[in-house]
Write an enzyme that holds these catalytic residues in place. Structure first.
Site, PDB file in Angstrom:
ATOM      1  N   HIS A  70     -19.362   0.607  -4.870  1.00 51.65           N
ATOM      2  CA  HIS A  70     -19.242   1.886  -4.485  1.00 51.65           C
ATOM      3  C   HIS A  70     -19.700   3.031  -5.261  1.00 51.65           C
ATOM      4  CE1 HIS A  70     -15.474   0.865  -6.658  1.00 51.65           C
ATOM      5  NE2 HIS A  70     -15.029   0.589  -5.769  1.00 51.65           N
ATOM      6  N   ASP A 126     -15.705  -0.829   1.406  1.00 51.25           N
ATOM      7  CA  ASP A 126     -14.365  -0.982   0.507  1.00 51.25           C
ATOM      8  C   ASP A 126     -13.085  -0.553   1.476  1.00 51.25           C
ATOM      9  OD1 ASP A 126     -12.803  -0.763  -1.744  1.00 51.25           O
ATOM     10  OD2 ASP A 126     -13.472   1.121  -2.060  1.00 51.25           O
ATOM     11  N   HIS A 181     -10.986  -5.247   1.492  1.00 51.06           N
ATOM     12  CA  HIS A 181      -9.751  -5.646   0.988  1.00 51.06           C
ATOM     13  C   HIS A 181      -8.714  -5.953   2.111  1.00 51.06           C
ATOM     14  CE1 HIS A 181     -10.542  -3.645  -3.105  1.00 51.06           C
ATOM     15  NE2 HIS A 181     -11.204  -2.882  -2.456  1.00 51.06           N
ATOM     16  N   PHE A 182      -8.582  -7.306   2.685  1.00 51.35           N
ATOM     17  CA  PHE A 182      -7.646  -7.635   3.627  1.00 51.35           C
ATOM     18  C   PHE A 182      -6.054  -8.043   3.314  1.00 51.35           C
ATOM     19  CE2 PHE A 182     -11.440  -8.752   6.619  1.00 51.35           C
ATOM     20  CZ  PHE A 182     -11.687  -7.371   6.935  1.00 51.35           C
ATOM     21  N   ARG A 183      -5.711  -7.716   2.035  1.00 50.74           N
ATOM     22  CA  ARG A 183      -4.406  -7.754   1.589  1.00 50.74           C
ATOM     23  C   ARG A 183      -3.591  -9.025   1.734  1.00 50.74           C
ATOM     24  NH1 ARG A 183      -5.785  -3.365  -1.023  1.00 50.74           N
ATOM     25  NH2 ARG A 183      -5.517  -1.348   0.146  1.00 50.74           N
ATOM     26  N   HIS A 238      -4.071   0.782   3.880  1.00 49.82           N
ATOM     27  CA  HIS A 238      -2.657   1.331   3.480  1.00 49.82           C
ATOM     28  C   HIS A 238      -1.916   1.831   4.844  1.00 49.82           C
ATOM     29  CE1 HIS A 238      -3.396   0.804  -0.877  1.00 49.82           C
ATOM     30  NE2 HIS A 238      -4.635   1.470  -0.570  1.00 49.82           N
ATOM     31  N   ASN A 269      -7.940  -8.402  -5.368  1.00 50.45           N
ATOM     32  CA  ASN A 269      -6.771  -7.532  -5.853  1.00 50.45           C
ATOM     33  C   ASN A 269      -5.645  -7.753  -4.793  1.00 50.45           C
ATOM     34  OD1 ASN A 269      -8.124  -5.823  -4.078  1.00 50.45           O
ATOM     35  ND2 ASN A 269      -7.354  -4.237  -4.828  1.00 50.45           N
ATOM     36  N   HIS A 304     -16.014  -2.365 -10.542  1.00 46.80           N
ATOM     37  CA  HIS A 304     -15.517  -1.177 -10.062  1.00 46.80           C
ATOM     38  C   HIS A 304     -15.591  -0.394 -11.312  1.00 46.80           C
ATOM     39  CE1 HIS A 304     -12.381   1.412  -8.224  1.00 46.80           C
ATOM     40  NE2 HIS A 304     -12.474   1.969  -9.350  1.00 46.80           N
TER      41      HIS A 304
END
Ligand code: DOR
Length: 435
Positions: free
Chosen positions: A230, A301, A62-64, A305, A94, A176
């Site tokens: 995962h 994964d 997840h690289f946001r 944050h 996401n 997921h």
């Protein structure tokens, strides 16, 4: 003239053996492997004493970007990848806005082309009402379905919507797998708990098992390619050991292999993630599943944050931990203590993901294959240090652990992108192709 010549390397072979040889790259490919290559390259590396591995393919990060660039962006995430020996990644939808349309996908590709130092691919996210889009948008490595809610807004929890997704189209569906109805009911039941250990009780093994059972049943009904992201519980490993059609794959992540509920005492909400960390019994079952092939490969994964966000009191604290930068040294350290082999690591971290996602020509060191490589040092242990991390998150649940196998160089398409602690190249990553 060769673009790059790596001399005196110990080169990993797919079968787990090694050869002492030189390797030359030209036009993005491995053009020659020989005991001695006399021709000078445009760039030359002396690899004496180090192990040359195929670049890692991390099939879940997840690289946001867009939306939460204060945690990470495609530039910082890809630099962290390069430092960790990861030469290709598959990124999750996401973000904000989520990647649920061709337009959002095009936007990510445009951003990646400007910023990524390693190769990239993207998932398209399923919603209850974008069925056409998830089958048409291109190029994608697969369709991501959040069966249980996690970071972001994506969720498909009505079994009728899930069934329509499995029934329509042929693309790989990556799930997921956590049962949203059970999570919601248990959140009510555990409403008084504010200790983070409650996280693993609320989202218990049964939440994961029920969702994995449903995904598996739908995949069998429609013979639909399914990937279970995962995997975290011994029950799911047992289920797949009994019943895993050839078109189904599963992955494990270092956090579920190396951390468990004992770690809440020291690390608190830092180790909060979805699906949650489990018990030592689950750790052992996941290792066994990897060894016997029930679990096909390893992803991270990587879910950054900031520390400030992570330190909020539970349950306001967000779920997820960074990992793209540390996965290879973590697993190589396990290899050095005898827990796995060089053949397994290449299968789990390079050509296994390439095979499952049908990424051609990547994941092995052989003439003609793509020159995505990482040169690691197995001799010297160095600790994970937050201040060394390239991820914008700036912390790791493994801070303080002494690891071997840190990359000294990472090479993408025959060009050195990570050079002994520094990123050298800008935006040389290429979009991945999927067969
Ligand atoms: O812990 C998690 N964090 N699990 C997920 O599925 C999403 C991820 C995130 O994006 O933060």
């Amino acid at each position: 003239m060769y673009d790059l010549v790596i001399r005196n390397a110990t080169i990993a072979q797919t079968d787990g053996s090694t050869i002492a040889a030189d390797l030359a790259c030209e036009d993005g490919r491995i053009s020659r492997i020989a005991a001695t290559i006399d021709v000078t390259g445009r760039e030359n590396i002396d690899a004496a004493g180090r192990l040359l591995l195929p670049g890692v393919i991390d099939p879940q990060v997840h690289f946001r970007e867009p939306g939460s660039e204060h945690k990470e962006d495609l530039g910082s995430g890809s630099r962290a990848a390069a430092r960790g020996g990861v030469t290709s990644f598959l990124e999750m939808p996401n973000t904000d806005p989520p990647t649920t349309s061709q337009q959002a996908l095009d936007d990510k590709f445009a951003r990646a082309a400007r910023k990524c130092v390693v190769n990239y691919g993207f998932f398209i996210g399923a919603t209850p009402d974008n069925l056409e889009e998830i089958n048409r948008a291109s190029p994608v490595c697969g369709i991501k379905v959040f069966m249980g809610a996690s970071t972001g807004t994506l969720l498909v929890n009505d079994p009728r919507d899930l069934e329509r997704i499995f029934a329509t189209g042929e693309r790989l569906i990556a799930v997921h797998a956590e049962d949203e109805a059970r999570i919601r009911a248990r959140k009510v039941q555990f409403a008084g708990r504010t200790d983070v250990a409650a996280h693993s009780e609320i989202r218990d093994n049964k939440c994961a098992l029920q969702a994995t059972e449903l995904a598996l049943a739908l995949s069998k009904k429609y013979r639909r390619r399914l990937h279970i992201l995962h995997l975290s519980t011994h029950e799911e490993v047992d289920l797949l050991r009994r019943d895993k059609p050839p078109w189904v794959t599963a992955e494990a992540i270092p956090n579920h292999l190396l951390l468990n509920v004992e770690d809440y005492a020291r690390q608190g909400t830092l180790v909060q993630m979805n699906p949650p960390i489990r018990t030592a019994r689950d750790n052992a079952a996941l290792w066994a599943g990897l060894h016997d092939g029930v679990i096909d490969f390893i992803a991270t994964d990587h879910a950054p944050h900031t520390l400030q966000e992570k330190r909020r009191p539970y349950p306001q604290s967000p779920s997820g931990m960074p990992g793209v930068e540390t996965s290879l040294p973590l697993i190589l350290t396990e290899m050095s203590s005898g827990r796995c082999t060089l053949a397994e690591i290449q299968r789990w971290m390079s050509y296994g993901p390439a095979q499952a996602y049908r990424i051609p020509n990547k994941g092995k060191i052989a003439e003609g294959w793509d020159a995505d490589l990482t040169l690691v040092d197995l001799e010297h242990a160095r600790p994970v240090r937050n201040e060394d991390l390239f991820s914008r998150a700036g912390w790791s649940p493994y801070a303080g652990r002494e690891l071997v196998g840190w990359p000294d160089y990472t090479v993408v398409a025959g060009r050195v992108v990570f050079d002994q602690g520094r990123i050298r190249e800008n935006a040389i990553g290429q979009p991945l192709r999927f067969g």
